[in-house]
Design an enzyme around this catalytic site. Sequence first.
Site, PDB file in Angstrom:
ATOM      1  N   CYS A 247      -8.950  10.244  -0.018  1.00 29.91           N
ATOM      2  CA  CYS A 247      -9.620  11.391  -0.642  1.00 29.91           C
ATOM      3  C   CYS A 247     -11.059  11.049  -1.011  1.00 29.91           C
ATOM      4  O   CYS A 247     -11.419   9.887  -1.204  1.00 29.91           O
ATOM      5  CB  CYS A 247      -8.850  11.858  -1.878  1.00 29.91           C
TER       6      CYS A 247
ATOM      7  N   GLU B 150      -3.283   4.614  -2.530  1.00 28.21           N
ATOM      8  CA  GLU B 150      -4.318   3.593  -2.402  1.00 28.21           C
ATOM      9  C   GLU B 150      -4.663   2.987  -3.766  1.00 28.21           C
ATOM     10  O   GLU B 150      -4.894   1.780  -3.881  1.00 28.21           O
ATOM     11  CB  GLU B 150      -5.580   4.183  -1.764  1.00 28.21           C
TER      12      GLU B 150
END
Length: 451
Positions: free
Chosen positions: A219, A194
């Site tokens: 995360c 990401e």
Amino acid sequence: MDQKALDQALARFEGFRTNQPHTISESQVREYHNIVDAIGLATGELQLDVFKIGDNELEHKVIGSQRISFSGRPGHVIRSPDKRCDSNRFQSQIDALSHYLDSQGYRRGSTWTRGEPRHGVHIDPLYGVAIQQGVRGSPTDADYEFARLAIEEARKSVPESDGRPHPKVGAVVVKDGKVLSAAHRGEVPGNHAEFIALERNLSDAAVAGATVYTTLEPCTTRNRPKIPCADRLIERKVARVVIGILDPDERIRGKGQRKLSNAGIATALFPHDLAMEVEELNREFTRFCEKQSPPQTHPAKSFAPAGGLKPLVVPLRYGPSPPSAGKNSIGHHGLIVANHGEPAYDVSVSTPKIQIGTSELRFEGSKPVFTKADGDAFFIGTIELAPHHGTLGSGLFEEMRKFQVDEVTVKLIYKDAENHWYETIGKIERDVSVSGGLSVRYVRQERTKQP
């Protein structure tokens, strides 16, 4: 549209959404389905069944095992007497319905009348979530292709050279039906997919309103100065995140999805066949995470009395009253506790009131005699001086979130048969990874003076 019936159904939904138990039983699923049906009848919507839980998603969960006497050999597994639903799946469906109702303009007291335009929203049958056409992206076949593209990126992942398994993750950023960026973990050494897709490839691009397809749940923790991927997605104001699988690491699982949802970002999961492909791709990492998970122990063994302290009353959870609470407490919310030691007497919550912003949390009730055989004891919680006044504690999570209160300390006081007084200190914490958003933690027990 029947506004009165809708108001009643939405009130039920709001209370149900903010006060879910940790274990999702078949009866809770039926109650949720009844609420969905009530909303459908009030609004005239015929597509709301996609937000329900399928019959095949309810099963008898393994809750223990029975060994053969004297031999030590495994005997048979013990399963729950009632069918249960995966709590993460259940929360995902509730969040999806909540997003859809908001996007459609269905609110308590709404003056919208059927036939007026409502932002061109439809239900995506692939994921069971609301997608705003022209803002949140693509038709179903394109969604599938973008998810497939993220998996192909994941296959390119480059592992770190630290000798342990790492996940294979791919991320694709899409806006107005066009791919803006695609990246995989390790494409830039030591960085997540990401980050690479958003910050390296699109650092100067406007990605607000985009959809991000990622094969693994974003995360929520990273070693400084790195920023967690969920936070980056929120900062870049993406509209929607479609996730392949939740993180198999128990410390993270569900937290990324809930953090995005709480920030107003629509979340959804890959369809089953693609999710299974991601699972297979990450089987080694999943196996590693499962080995790292702490072994499950019985609560009584976890809270063994120390230092000669005999009674030990431990907070278990905050939520709806258990059946053992009695008919006078049915429908109330509060603190559920258990005794893991010798009999305790005159048990009560010694914290008279707990300030939460401009609100106050209070607990009522006492237990003259409390033994291990009695089951759970229950203390009714009430929220005072708050918009949720009168809901008997069901607004606690919302009040804590509104005033940015991460935890509150609760103290239980009681005595033993010899009139020695003890105090248990526990904490109620905001925890979006658990059903209902609140977890309860035992801190310590200590001797105290008679109140």
